[in-house]
Write an enzyme that holds these catalytic residues in place. Structure first.
Site, PDB file in Angstrom:
ATOM      1  N   ASP A   1      33.960  75.624  90.415  1.00 51.73           N
ATOM      2  CA  ASP A   1      35.428  75.381  89.742  1.00 51.73           C
ATOM      3  C   ASP A   1      36.371  76.391  90.526  1.00 51.73           C
ATOM      4  O   ASP A   1      36.368  77.166  89.509  1.00 51.73           O
ATOM      5  CB  ASP A   1      35.245  75.062  88.571  1.00 51.73           C
ATOM      6  CG  ASP A   1      36.013  74.324  88.138  1.00 51.73           C
ATOM      7  OD1 ASP A   1      37.211  74.800  88.179  1.00 51.73           O
ATOM      8  OD2 ASP A   1      36.357  74.265  86.447  1.00 51.73           O
TER       9      ASP A   1
ATOM     10  N   HIS B   1      26.051  72.762  83.834  1.00 51.98           N
ATOM     11  CA  HIS B   1      28.067  73.547  84.037  1.00 51.98           C
ATOM     12  C   HIS B   1      27.779  74.268  83.472  1.00 51.98           C
ATOM     13  O   HIS B   1      27.074  75.161  82.517  1.00 51.98           O
ATOM     14  CB  HIS B   1      28.757  72.386  82.183  1.00 51.98           C
ATOM     15  CG  HIS B   1      29.844  72.786  82.129  1.00 51.98           C
ATOM     16  ND1 HIS B   1      30.180  73.049  80.623  1.00 51.98           N
ATOM     17  CD2 HIS B   1      30.969  72.578  83.079  1.00 51.98           C
ATOM     18  CE1 HIS B   1      30.850  72.993  80.853  1.00 51.98           C
ATOM     19  NE2 HIS B   1      31.611  72.648  82.418  1.00 51.98           N
TER      20      HIS B   1
ATOM     21  N   ASP C   1      32.265  78.672  88.522  1.00 53.47           N
ATOM     22  CA  ASP C   1      34.135  79.138  87.688  1.00 53.47           C
ATOM     23  C   ASP C   1      34.123  80.083  89.000  1.00 53.47           C
ATOM     24  O   ASP C   1      33.260  81.468  89.286  1.00 53.47           O
ATOM     25  CB  ASP C   1      33.773  78.778  86.431  1.00 53.47           C
ATOM     26  CG  ASP C   1      33.642  78.394  85.414  1.00 53.47           C
ATOM     27  OD1 ASP C   1      34.391  77.379  85.701  1.00 53.47           O
ATOM     28  OD2 ASP C   1      32.810  78.368  84.595  1.00 53.47           O
TER      29      ASP C   1
ATOM     30  N   HIS D   1      35.365  81.691  83.604  1.00 59.38           N
ATOM     31  CA  HIS D   1      35.054  80.570  83.100  1.00 59.38           C
ATOM     32  C   HIS D   1      36.775  81.254  81.758  1.00 59.38           C
ATOM     33  O   HIS D   1      37.495  80.994  81.934  1.00 59.38           O
ATOM     34  CB  HIS D   1      34.144  79.671  81.745  1.00 59.38           C
ATOM     35  CG  HIS D   1      34.948  78.342  82.043  1.00 59.38           C
ATOM     36  ND1 HIS D   1      35.611  78.516  80.430  1.00 59.38           N
ATOM     37  CD2 HIS D   1      35.020  77.370  81.949  1.00 59.38           C
ATOM     38  CE1 HIS D   1      36.242  77.695  79.735  1.00 59.38           C
ATOM     39  NE2 HIS D   1      35.948  76.909  81.432  1.00 59.38           N
TER      40      HIS D   1
ATOM     41  N   GLU E   1      27.440  73.619  88.889  1.00 61.28           N
ATOM     42  CA  GLU E   1      28.257  73.585  88.659  1.00 61.28           C
ATOM     43  C   GLU E   1      29.331  75.338  88.031  1.00 61.28           C
ATOM     44  O   GLU E   1      28.827  75.584  87.284  1.00 61.28           O
ATOM     45  CB  GLU E   1      29.891  73.131  88.176  1.00 61.28           C
ATOM     46  CG  GLU E   1      31.400  73.160  87.626  1.00 61.28           C
ATOM     47  CD  GLU E   1      32.343  73.524  86.563  1.00 61.28           C
ATOM     48  OE1 GLU E   1      32.433  73.027  86.273  1.00 61.28           O
ATOM     49  OE2 GLU E   1      31.045  73.924  85.562  1.00 61.28           O
TER      50      GLU E   1
END
Length: 273
Positions: free
Chosen positions: A85, A5, A27, A41, A25
């Site tokens: 994301d 993440h 951002d 993020h 993942e």
């Protein structure tokens, strides 16, 4: 798929893969003209994490390309799936198509190297807002106009807003999507969330007329939550601690039912027992 993440700095790619992630993942923030700008993020983010690591998006893509190209000195064979994301909530709805077009151009140049021995990972475009379905059509159109429609074979989709599953289906219909669908469900690790909607998504995946191919749950940092997600039948778990997920997968209750996906596992195919 053990999905690391919030991997937003190039140095974190190795860090997460070495802990057991076969997927990451990342951002993606956009500027006001819908250009993908940074892998970032920002605050707030998950409990126990630094929220502000970042790279310029194109620079990150170049690092990612090296990590997913066989023969490169930075190659990580286990890294097979990347979820972008897309922080498109900062954009107006009518900019979604532009964001998709610009994202496609960016990936084409910096990740796929215009189809010339670029990175091999499968890519999921994760969109937070159903109203932004045109991001998908803009992305698709651009790869076609740029002469690389075949790269769409490497691309899948996710709507990450925890929306009603029937509404998600409608958005895909509008976008002309008939496959390559991942469905996320989850919440920040700071808050608890039940598994009801995950079970709905899994039921859709396993029904004869479902539209979902894979289901993942986020953000899972505890062994107990990992077991709950595996018991619900998910295909992927997004985590800040890939090693925790790996430990649970090696427990006797799970090691005969689950294994870590490799490049040979098609992430767009619904797994049949």
């Amino acid at each position: 798929w053990i999905m690391g993440h919030m991997v937003n700095a190039i140095a974190q790619i190795d860090e997460f893969v070495n802990l057991g992630a076969n997927s990451i993942e990342t951002d993606v923030s956009f500027d006001k003209n819908a250009n993908p700008e940074y892998t970032y993020h920002g605050i707030p983010c998950d409990c126990g994490r630094t929220c502000t690591k970042s790279e310029k998006f194109n620079v990150f893509l170049q690092g990612l390309q090296k990590a997913t190209t066989p023969g490169d000195s930075k190659y990580q064979e286990k890294l097979v799936l990347v979820v972008f994301d897309l922080k498109s909530s900062s954009l107006y709805d009518n900019q979604a198509s532009d964001a998709g077009k610009k994202l496609a151009k960016s990936l084409l140049q910096n990740y796929w190297k215009n189809g010339n021995n670029g990175g091999r990972a499968y890519i999921v475009l994760s969109i937070p807002n159903l109203a932004h379905y045109k991001l998908i059509t803009g992305f698709k159109e651009t790869l076609k106009t740029e002469g690389h429609p075949e790269l769409m074979e490497k691309v899948g989709y996710d709507f990450s807003g925890n929306d009603d599953i029937d509404q998600v289906a409608k958005a895909y219909k509008k976008a002309g999507v008939t496959g390559h669908v991942w469905q996320s469900d989850g919440i920040t690790n700071c808050l608890p969330r039940g598994l009801d909607r995950v079970r709905q998504a899994v039921a859709n995946r396993d029904s004869s007329n479902g539209f979902i191919n894979k289901v993942y749950y986020w953000t899972v940092d505890k062994r107990s939550t990992t077991r709950g997600a595996l018991d619900a039948g998910v295909d992927g778990i997004m985590t800040n601690y890939p090693d925790v997920i790996a430990v649970v997968l090696s427990e006797s209750a799970y090691k005969s039912k689950f294994r870590i996906a490799t490049y040979e596992d098609n992430p767009w195919e619904t797994f049949k027992n």
